[in-house]
Design an enzyme around this catalytic site. Sequence first.
Site, PDB file in Angstrom:
ATOM      1  N   SER A 424       0.824  -1.212   0.000  1.00 51.90           N
ATOM      2  CA  SER A 424       0.000   0.000   0.000  1.00 51.90           C
ATOM      3  C   SER A 424       0.857   1.261   0.000  1.00 51.90           C
ATOM      4  CB  SER A 424      -0.926  -0.001   1.217  1.00 51.90           C
ATOM      5  OG  SER A 424      -0.178  -0.158   2.401  1.00 51.90           O
ATOM      6  N   HIS A 445      -2.002  -3.314  -6.038  1.00 51.14           N
ATOM      7  CA  HIS A 445      -2.526  -2.878  -4.743  1.00 51.14           C
ATOM      8  C   HIS A 445      -4.043  -3.051  -4.677  1.00 51.14           C
ATOM      9  CE1 HIS A 445      -3.381   0.697  -1.841  1.00 51.14           C
ATOM     10  NE2 HIS A 445      -3.372  -0.458  -1.198  1.00 51.14           N
ATOM     11  N   GLU A 457      -4.904  -0.856  -7.958  1.00 49.31           N
ATOM     12  CA  GLU A 457      -3.868  -0.008  -8.556  1.00 49.31           C
ATOM     13  C   GLU A 457      -2.765  -0.926  -9.086  1.00 49.31           C
ATOM     14  OE1 GLU A 457      -3.709   4.189  -6.261  1.00 49.31           O
ATOM     15  OE2 GLU A 457      -3.158   2.492  -5.007  1.00 49.31           O
ATOM     16  N   ASN A 495      -4.023   6.196  -1.735  1.00 50.78           N
ATOM     17  CA  ASN A 495      -3.585   6.569  -0.381  1.00 50.78           C
ATOM     18  C   ASN A 495      -3.013   7.984  -0.346  1.00 50.78           C
ATOM     19  OD1 ASN A 495      -4.394   4.308   1.003  1.00 50.78           O
ATOM     20  ND2 ASN A 495      -2.490   3.199   0.664  1.00 50.78           N
TER      21      ASN A 495
END
Length: 705
Positions: A424, A445, A457, A495
Site C-alpha cells: 500500500s 494494490h 492499482e 492513499n
Amino acid sequence: MEQSAFSLQMRPDHVGVIVIDVPGEKMNTLRAAFAQQLAAVIDEARRDTQLAGLVLISGKPDNFIAGADIGMIADCGSAQEAESLARQGQQAMAAIAALPFPVVAAIHGACLGGGLELALACDARICSLDDKTRLGLPEVQLGLLPGSGGTQRLPRLIGLRQALPLILTGKTLRAKQARRLGLVDDAVPQAILLETAAARALKGKHAARTLPLRDRVIEAPLARHAFFALAQRETARKTHGNYPAAQRIIDAVRTGIEQGNEAGYLAEARAFGELAMTPQSAALRSLFFASTAMKKERGAEAEPRALHQVGVLGGGLMGGGIASVTAINAGLPVRIKDIHLQGVNHALKASWEGLSKKVRRRHISAAQRQQQMARITGGTDYQGFAGRDLVIEAVFEELSLKQQMVREVEAHCAPHTIFASNTSSLPIADIAAQAQRPENVIGLHYFSPVEKMPLVEVIPHAGTSQQTLTTTVALAKKQGKTPIVVADRAGFYVNRILTPYINEAMRCLLEGEPVEHIDRALVRAGFPVGPIQLLDEVGIDVGSKIAPVLQQAWGERFAAPAAFDAVLKDDRKGRKNGKGFYLYGGGRRGGKKPDPAIYPLLGVQPAARQSEAQIAERCIMMMLNEAARCLDEGVIRSPRDGDVGAVFGIGFPPFLGGPFRYMDRRGAADIAQTLRALMRQHGERFAPCEALLAAEQQERKFYIS
C-alpha cells in the site's frame, strides 16, 4: 439505408420470431431510430393472415437488450428534448402492448433498463436459467428513472411492495428470483427457450396477473399512504438528498397508482427530461462511460501472457481475499503459501464461507461450490509453485520481507513468473532492487475487503516490462476488478489523496469536533463512511505506517498530528481489536459507538463548533488539491483514471463524478479561491497547488472535451 436491428423469421405454426441484433455491436442497446424499424418488422409479420403471435429474441450470444443507448441523452440539449425522447420510448412500448395478438419476450442474458421495459410491454416473458441472465431497471445508478414506462408497468405486474425497491436500488435479478416475483412467467434451459416462448404465444392473450392479497392490501389508500411515507423516509436517510432521481421515482410511481396510467406516464417522461439535465446524472453517466472505456484498455501495447495458474503468498485477510477472487471470479487454480498452516486454513475457510452464502441464496449449487473450492490449495512451502505464471505477495508491509519474497519466488518459480506486490505504500523499485529479473516485478494494490472493493492499482516501476504490465492488468480484469495504472511514487494515488483527507478530519477532532459530528458531515456529503470510521476499519496501526512514508516523500502537509501517538499507545487499532475512535460490540449485530474516552486521551473537550458543511469542505478540499498534484506529476495517466480511482477506491461521492469532474464543474478559480480562504483560516497546508493555479490562470478544465 441503415441496416435494421430487427429481422423476422416466420415459423410453420404462424408464430413470428423477431430477432434483435444491432449490427456491428457486441451488445444490443435501444436507440430512437429502432421504433420505426420494429414497427416495420411487426407490419411485415401481420401480412400473415394466420399470425398467431410474436416472439422477441436476441441474436446476440449473451444479451437480450442491455438497455437504451445512453449516448442519446448526451445529445439532448434541454429537458424538453430528453422528455420527448422518453415519450417516444413510451409510445413504442404502448404500440407493442396494444397489439391484438400475444407478444412474448424470450430473454437470455442481460435484460436491463429499456430492454426490460420492452419485455414489460409484452404479454409474457420467458427467460433462460443461464447465469448470464439478469433483469433489472438500473437507471437510478445513472441519476435517471426508467423513461419508457418502467415506473408504471413494473408495479402493475409485480405489485408496489416488490417493484418500488427494485426501481429505487437498480438491483438486478437472476432468472429464478424473477420467476418468484412474477416478473417472468417461466425460466427454462436456454436450449428450449425459443420453443417455450413460441408455445406460450400459441396460447393467446391472457388476462392480467392477479396480485397476491398482501400486495392488494398495500395498494389500498391508507396502507399505500403509509408505504410511500416509509419509502420517502428510507430514501432520504440513504441518499441525504444527494440523488434527486430517488425522489422522482417515488413521485412517478405514486402518480401512476393514484391518478391513473396517463398521469403516471406523463410524470415519468417529465421527470426523465428534468433528471437528464441535472449535474448528478451528468456525473454518474460520465463515470459509467469512464469505467466502460477502461474495460477495453490493456495498460500498454504488448500482448499479455496467457495465465494458467496463480500463487498467493500470505493467507491473511488480504491474501485470502485475493485467492478467492482469483479462483472464483477469474476461474484460475490458486496455490497459497503461508508460514503457518493455520493461515492457509483461514484463507480456505473465508472462501468456503463466501461460497456458502451464494449456495444459501441459491446463486450456485453445492456442487458448484465444491468445484470452485477445488481450485484453491495451499501449504507452508513452495511445493506446486514451479509452474505458477504470476505470484501475488500479501505479506507484512516490511521492505526486507518483501525483497526476501522476490528472492524466494525467483528461486522456486519459472523464469517468466511475474511477482506482483500488494503493497500500500512501499516503492516497487525498492522491492525489485535486488531482483534477478526486475522486469517481472510489479505492484498490484488491492483494497479491503478484496471481495467487495472494485478497484486495484497496478504499479509498474521503471524496469517493469510492458508484457508484465499488460498481463497483470488482464488478471485484474479477470478477477472482476477495475485496474488503474499509476506511477511508482510514494502512496501511489488512492492513499496519496486519502491521507490528507483523513489528517484534516483528525485536525477537526483535535479542535474539539465530536467524532460522530465529523463522520456524519462526510457521510451527508456523499461518502459511504466518515473518515474517522474509515481509519478504524482500515486499522489505526496500518494508517500509522503509511503516514511517515508519505511525509518523508511529500513533506509536512502529510504529517499526522502528533497528539495521535496517544491513540496508538493506548492499543487502539480500530475494529480489528474492538476499540479505536469507536468501541465495537460483540454479538450478532456487532454495533459501534463513539468512545468518550478518546477525548481526554487527546486532551480536548468535545463540542460541535463548525457546521457539517464547513468540516466536509475542509476534508474534501485537501483531497482535491492532492488529486490535482497527482495528475500534474503523472502519478495518474488522466483525469478519468483519477475519477474512477477515487470513486471506486475510497467512495468519493459518485454523484459528483470524481475529483476532476467536480473541480471542472465548479471551475478551477472557485476551487483555488476556496483553498486560499481555508489557508488564511487554517494554515499553509491549504495552499493551492501549481496545477490548480495554472488551470485558474488559463481558465481551463482538466477534461479537455
